[in-house]
Design a protein around this motif. Sequence first.
Motif, PDB file in Angstrom:
ATOM      1  N   LYS A  39      46.549  37.450  36.037  1.00  0.00           N
ATOM      2  CA  LYS A  39      47.843  38.023  36.898  1.00  0.00           C
ATOM      3  C   LYS A  39      45.932  38.031  38.168  1.00  0.00           C
ATOM      4  O   LYS A  39      47.046  38.924  39.269  1.00  0.00           O
ATOM      5  CB  LYS A  39      47.649  39.781  36.430  1.00  0.00           C
ATOM      6  N   GLU A  40      45.117  38.381  38.040  1.00  0.00           N
ATOM      7  CA  GLU A  40      44.397  39.077  39.288  1.00  0.00           C
ATOM      8  C   GLU A  40      44.498  37.571  40.073  1.00  0.00           C
ATOM      9  O   GLU A  40      44.028  37.806  41.616  1.00  0.00           O
ATOM     10  CB  GLU A  40      42.716  39.223  39.209  1.00  0.00           C
ATOM     11  N   ARG A  41      44.839  36.037  39.647  1.00  0.00           N
ATOM     12  CA  ARG A  41      44.181  35.318  39.953  1.00  0.00           C
ATOM     13  C   ARG A  41      45.944  34.976  40.796  1.00  0.00           C
ATOM     14  O   ARG A  41      46.124  34.816  42.232  1.00  0.00           O
ATOM     15  CB  ARG A  41      44.053  33.761  39.298  1.00  0.00           C
ATOM     16  N   LEU A  42      46.703  35.115  40.689  1.00  0.00           N
ATOM     17  CA  LEU A  42      47.819  35.025  40.959  1.00  0.00           C
ATOM     18  C   LEU A  42      48.261  35.922  42.664  1.00  0.00           C
ATOM     19  O   LEU A  42      48.430  35.203  43.368  1.00  0.00           O
ATOM     20  CB  LEU A  42      49.532  35.456  39.847  1.00  0.00           C
ATOM     21  N   ILE A  43      47.640  36.984  42.024  1.00  0.00           N
ATOM     22  CA  ILE A  43      48.255  38.295  43.021  1.00  0.00           C
ATOM     23  C   ILE A  43      47.227  37.942  44.424  1.00  0.00           C
ATOM     24  O   ILE A  43      47.438  37.718  45.370  1.00  0.00           O
ATOM     25  CB  ILE A  43      47.153  39.431  42.468  1.00  0.00           C
ATOM     26  N   GLN A  44      45.953  37.661  44.164  1.00  0.00           N
ATOM     27  CA  GLN A  44      45.024  37.257  44.505  1.00  0.00           C
ATOM     28  C   GLN A  44      45.096  35.958  45.859  1.00  0.00           C
ATOM     29  O   GLN A  44      44.433  35.784  47.016  1.00  0.00           O
ATOM     30  CB  GLN A  44      43.132  37.625  44.383  1.00  0.00           C
ATOM     31  N   SER A  45      45.932  35.066  45.262  1.00  0.00           N
ATOM     32  CA  SER A  45      46.220  34.003  46.140  1.00  0.00           C
ATOM     33  C   SER A  45      47.372  34.240  46.837  1.00  0.00           C
ATOM     34  O   SER A  45      47.098  33.248  47.210  1.00  0.00           O
ATOM     35  CB  SER A  45      46.525  32.904  44.241  1.00  0.00           C
ATOM     36  N   GLY A  46      47.896  35.246  46.602  1.00  0.00           N
ATOM     37  CA  GLY A  46      49.083  35.441  46.671  1.00  0.00           C
ATOM     38  C   GLY A  46      50.481  34.561  46.661  1.00  0.00           C
ATOM     39  O   GLY A  46      52.005  34.625  46.759  1.00  0.00           O
ATOM     40  N   GLU A  47      50.191  34.147  45.643  1.00  0.00           N
ATOM     41  CA  GLU A  47      51.341  33.305  44.658  1.00  0.00           C
ATOM     42  C   GLU A  47      52.426  34.562  44.100  1.00  0.00           C
ATOM     43  O   GLU A  47      53.716  34.235  44.067  1.00  0.00           O
ATOM     44  CB  GLU A  47      51.170  32.467  44.043  1.00  0.00           C
ATOM     45  N   ARG A  48      51.860  35.118  43.366  1.00  0.00           N
ATOM     46  CA  ARG A  48      52.744  36.151  43.249  1.00  0.00           C
ATOM     47  C   ARG A  48      52.264  37.916  43.569  1.00  0.00           C
ATOM     48  O   ARG A  48      51.405  38.139  43.820  1.00  0.00           O
ATOM     49  CB  ARG A  48      52.370  36.960  42.104  1.00  0.00           C
ATOM     50  N   HIS A  49      53.316  38.557  43.489  1.00  0.00           N
ATOM     51  CA  HIS A  49      52.981  40.425  44.055  1.00  0.00           C
ATOM     52  C   HIS A  49      52.654  41.155  42.707  1.00  0.00           C
ATOM     53  O   HIS A  49      53.436  40.874  41.805  1.00  0.00           O
ATOM     54  CB  HIS A  49      54.041  40.803  44.769  1.00  0.00           C
ATOM     55  N   PRO A 304      39.071  43.557  50.766  1.00  0.00           N
ATOM     56  CA  PRO A 304      40.128  43.836  51.879  1.00  0.00           C
ATOM     57  C   PRO A 304      40.628  45.667  50.956  1.00  0.00           C
ATOM     58  O   PRO A 304      40.244  45.991  49.235  1.00  0.00           O
ATOM     59  CB  PRO A 304      41.308  43.309  50.457  1.00  0.00           C
ATOM     60  N   VAL A 305      41.176  46.078  52.112  1.00  0.00           N
ATOM     61  CA  VAL A 305      41.199  47.791  51.757  1.00  0.00           C
ATOM     62  C   VAL A 305      42.094  47.865  50.042  1.00  0.00           C
ATOM     63  O   VAL A 305      41.552  48.782  48.891  1.00  0.00           O
ATOM     64  CB  VAL A 305      41.885  48.583  52.542  1.00  0.00           C
ATOM     65  N   ASN A 306      42.599  46.600  49.534  1.00  0.00           N
ATOM     66  CA  ASN A 306      43.308  47.264  48.204  1.00  0.00           C
ATOM     67  C   ASN A 306      42.233  47.393  46.819  1.00  0.00           C
ATOM     68  O   ASN A 306      42.667  46.908  45.710  1.00  0.00           O
ATOM     69  CB  ASN A 306      44.825  45.798  48.097  1.00  0.00           C
ATOM     70  N   HIS A 307      41.538  46.258  47.646  1.00  0.00           N
ATOM     71  CA  HIS A 307      40.020  46.170  46.336  1.00  0.00           C
ATOM     72  C   HIS A 307      39.595  47.572  46.139  1.00  0.00           C
ATOM     73  O   HIS A 307      38.842  47.615  45.338  1.00  0.00           O
ATOM     74  CB  HIS A 307      39.375  45.107  46.419  1.00  0.00           C
ATOM     75  N   VAL A 308      39.809  48.110  47.051  1.00  0.00           N
ATOM     76  CA  VAL A 308      39.060  50.189  47.350  1.00  0.00           C
ATOM     77  C   VAL A 308      39.761  50.932  46.653  1.00  0.00           C
ATOM     78  O   VAL A 308      41.354  51.021  47.001  1.00  0.00           O
ATOM     79  CB  VAL A 308      38.599  50.707  48.151  1.00  0.00           C
ATOM     80  N   LYS A 309      39.468  51.299  45.300  1.00  0.00           N
ATOM     81  CA  LYS A 309      40.441  52.045  44.529  1.00  0.00           C
ATOM     82  C   LYS A 309      39.137  53.801  44.061  1.00  0.00           C
ATOM     83  O   LYS A 309      39.080  53.945  43.307  1.00  0.00           O
ATOM     84  CB  LYS A 309      41.105  51.612  43.214  1.00  0.00           C
TER      85      LYS A 309
END
Length: 373
Positions: A39-49, A304-309
């Motif tokens: 999931k993390e790979r797909l999200i960070q590669s932009g392949e999937r939301h 990326p700001v989305n990586h800061v939670k």
Amino acid sequence: MSTPEFLTGTRLVRSTYAPEDVTYLLREIQAQFVSVEEKERLIQSGERHYGQLLSPEQPPRPEYQALFERALHEGAPQLARHVAGLARVVHEEVRIRRRVNSAIVLVSLARGGTPIGVLVTRALRSLYGEEVHHYGVSIVRDHGIDGVALDFIRARHTDGSVIFLDGWTGKGVIAAELRRSVKTYNATRGSALQGELFVVSDPGGAAARCATRLDYLVPNAMLGATVAGLVSRTVLPGPAGDLHGSAFLAQLAAHDVTRHFVDTVSLHFPGQAPPEGNRLSGQDVYKAAQTFLHDVQHHAGPRPVNHVKPGVGEATRVLLRRAPEVLILRDPHAPEVQHLLSLAQERQVPVQVWPGVMPYSACALIRSVEPDP
């Protein structure tokens, strides 16, 4: 009132909540899971939301479940006071908005906000004798709130009676997404919904109304489906015109504490409404939160700001279902972060302590996944 034609034939997701507590406006799907790493790979590669992907949820370890029970037992009185305070804010807000004595309509942001929505529903009924309808509705970052679900609600209720609820804020991304998507929805439908977010805990200073700015452990943040009616995280719809989807995770039924959670907190509601919750603008809180986000980029490296939670609730979600890089704590001895330390140990996540720097109790950073060669 009959079901609007556009939902005829739609199977709404099941849940283990009592029917009078909430209706999830989510289409039931058959989950197709991917691992956290994939999931993390797909999200960070932009392949999937991320709104298109679900990872499997595992039963909590006995030791972690014991931490949840302890947090619930010790935290229920405080959470009940804050829920009652938020119920008062909702009651006063709707009294100002509505022209007739219509029911209050709570729309909780599924699924993290739904346990809080159930509690506020119960508080409004017990403290004010209000008629309340409560719906759990999906919102997905970059895609907004589910407009089909809002169509369903508006076919039954008046715009001025609708209040949007969540449990807590982190950076304020969802609060901003709600404002933006409700504004767009109003423009396309000619409606007058108010896209303000009401929460229990607002350490990010991003909500319109809250009960407290304190970043503390709201116990349902510790678990996923097993404290939210066995409903999975929500996913984006397939064909246009569908509701957002969710799966019913029957395999976790033996570990379900959904009603146990809301029943336990409800027992601690005060006999009368407490003073009104926090209605401050939160600008100072918001500025401190934004300064901290810049500090993270400086001290922990650009990302990326989305990586800061930031925040206890958001850090918990990262450790439960994302690929965490590091857990940052203000005070590792604080009771509200003990479950985070347990999760970090289980997943072998390093822990850093930033005393005196953080406006939050905790923050988790998501690890960047290397792309496939």
